[in-house]
Write an enzyme that holds these catalytic residues in place. Structure first.
Site, mmCIF file in Angstrom:
data_model
loop_
_atom_site.group_PDB
_atom_site.id
_atom_site.type_symbol
_atom_site.label_atom_id
_atom_site.label_comp_id
_atom_site.label_asym_id
_atom_site.label_seq_id
_atom_site.Cartn_x
_atom_site.Cartn_y
_atom_site.Cartn_z
ATOM 1 C CE LYS A 5 -4.337 -0.071 2.420
ATOM 2 N NZ LYS A 5 -4.906 -0.046 3.781
HETATM 3 C C1 E4P Z 1 -8.246 0.352 3.802
HETATM 4 O O1 E4P Z 1 -7.410 -0.282 3.196
HETATM 5 C C2 E4P Z 1 -8.035 1.028 5.089
HETATM 6 O O2 E4P Z 1 -7.277 0.233 5.933
HETATM 7 C C3 E4P Z 1 -9.301 1.371 5.809
HETATM 8 O O3 E4P Z 1 -10.453 1.116 5.060
HETATM 9 C C4 E4P Z 1 -9.215 2.668 6.489
HETATM 10 O O4 E4P Z 1 -10.447 3.148 6.839
HETATM 11 P P1 E4P Z 1 -10.754 3.968 8.156
HETATM 12 O O5 E4P Z 1 -9.458 4.203 8.881
HETATM 13 O O6 E4P Z 1 -11.433 5.198 7.710
HETATM 14 O O7 E4P Z 1 -11.652 3.062 8.934
#
Ligand code: E4P
Length: 221
Positions: free
Chosen positions: A83
């Site tokens: 990522k």
């Molecule tokens: C996705 O890959 C992220 O880890 C996740 O959906 C983050 O979302 P949030 O921190 O808004 O819950």
């Protein structure tokens, strides 16, 4: 639409893997930190449980270090997807590592332009953060529909991974907007499987069943 579990909690991952519902897992630095465990140990366990794409994020902000981290992370397991956040440095890192064959989930996306630039630069997945976008009074699911449409019109194979799913309505809207994948927190996936009406109906059926004379239902013991 595929389902990824949005967590680094291995108990939850095991629980849903047993149900055959999980196609992959997404983590981020906050989710890993929440577990309070060694990073590599957690990632290795997740890769043992789920045979699918496992997203793990770089933590640096400059392109050179992101590239180094992406290479390191990618070596942890063949199913790892790195990522990389949607910043200018992130696009540079994406461009370099995607050409090396590293799969990238380009993340923390809030606009359609960020998504298509990422697709152009070789991202395997783009992650629009729907819940966080909704919190700024915008329709997050509209963003998913726009990205899906742009990818279709221009023939991009990059997958749209709907992220930041706050509840089951978000997941339904992501599916209706054409997301290829939704990454769902365990508590939301739990809620998606149940309905109070199912429980009420089931209770009613079994109450009726009990009225059948015992000898006529002894097949079930
Ligand atoms: C996705 O890959 C992220 O880890 C996740 O959906 C983050 O979302 P949030 O921190 O808004 O819950």
């Amino acid at each position: 639409m595929e389902i990824f579990l949005d967590t680094a909690n291995v108990e939850d991952i095991r629980r849903f893997a047993r149900l055959g519902l999980i196609d992959g897992v997404t983590t981020n630095p906050a989710l890993i930190a929440r577990e309070g465990r060694d990073f590599r140990e957690v990632v290795a366990e997740i890769c043992d449980i789920v045979d699918g794409p496992i997203s793990t994020e770089v933590i640096s902000l400059d392109a050179a270090t992101m590239i180094e981290e992406a290479r390191m992370i990618a070596k942890l397991h063949p199913n790892i997807v790195v990522k990389i956040p949607a910043t200018k440095a992130g696009y540079e890192a994406l461009n370099v590592v995607s050409q090396e064959g590293i799969k990238v989930n380009f993340t923390i996306i809030y606009t359609a332009n960020q998504a298509w630039l990422a697709a152009k630069a070789g991202a395997t997945y783009v992650s629009p953060f729907v819940g966080r976008l909704d919190a700024t009074s915008t329709h997050g699911s509209d963003l998913i529909a726009e990205i899906v449409q742009i990818f279709e019109i221009h023939g991009f194979v990059t997958k749209v991974l709907a992220a930041s799913m706050r509840n089951e309505i978000y997941v339904k809207h992501a599916a209706l907007a054409g997301a290829h994948i939704a990454t769902i927190p365990p508590e939301v996936l739990d809620a998606m499987m149940e309905s109070e009406l199912t429980d009420v109906s089931l209770k009613g059926f079994l109450a009726e069943w009990e009225k059948l004379p015992r000898e006529k239902r002894e097949y079930f013991k």
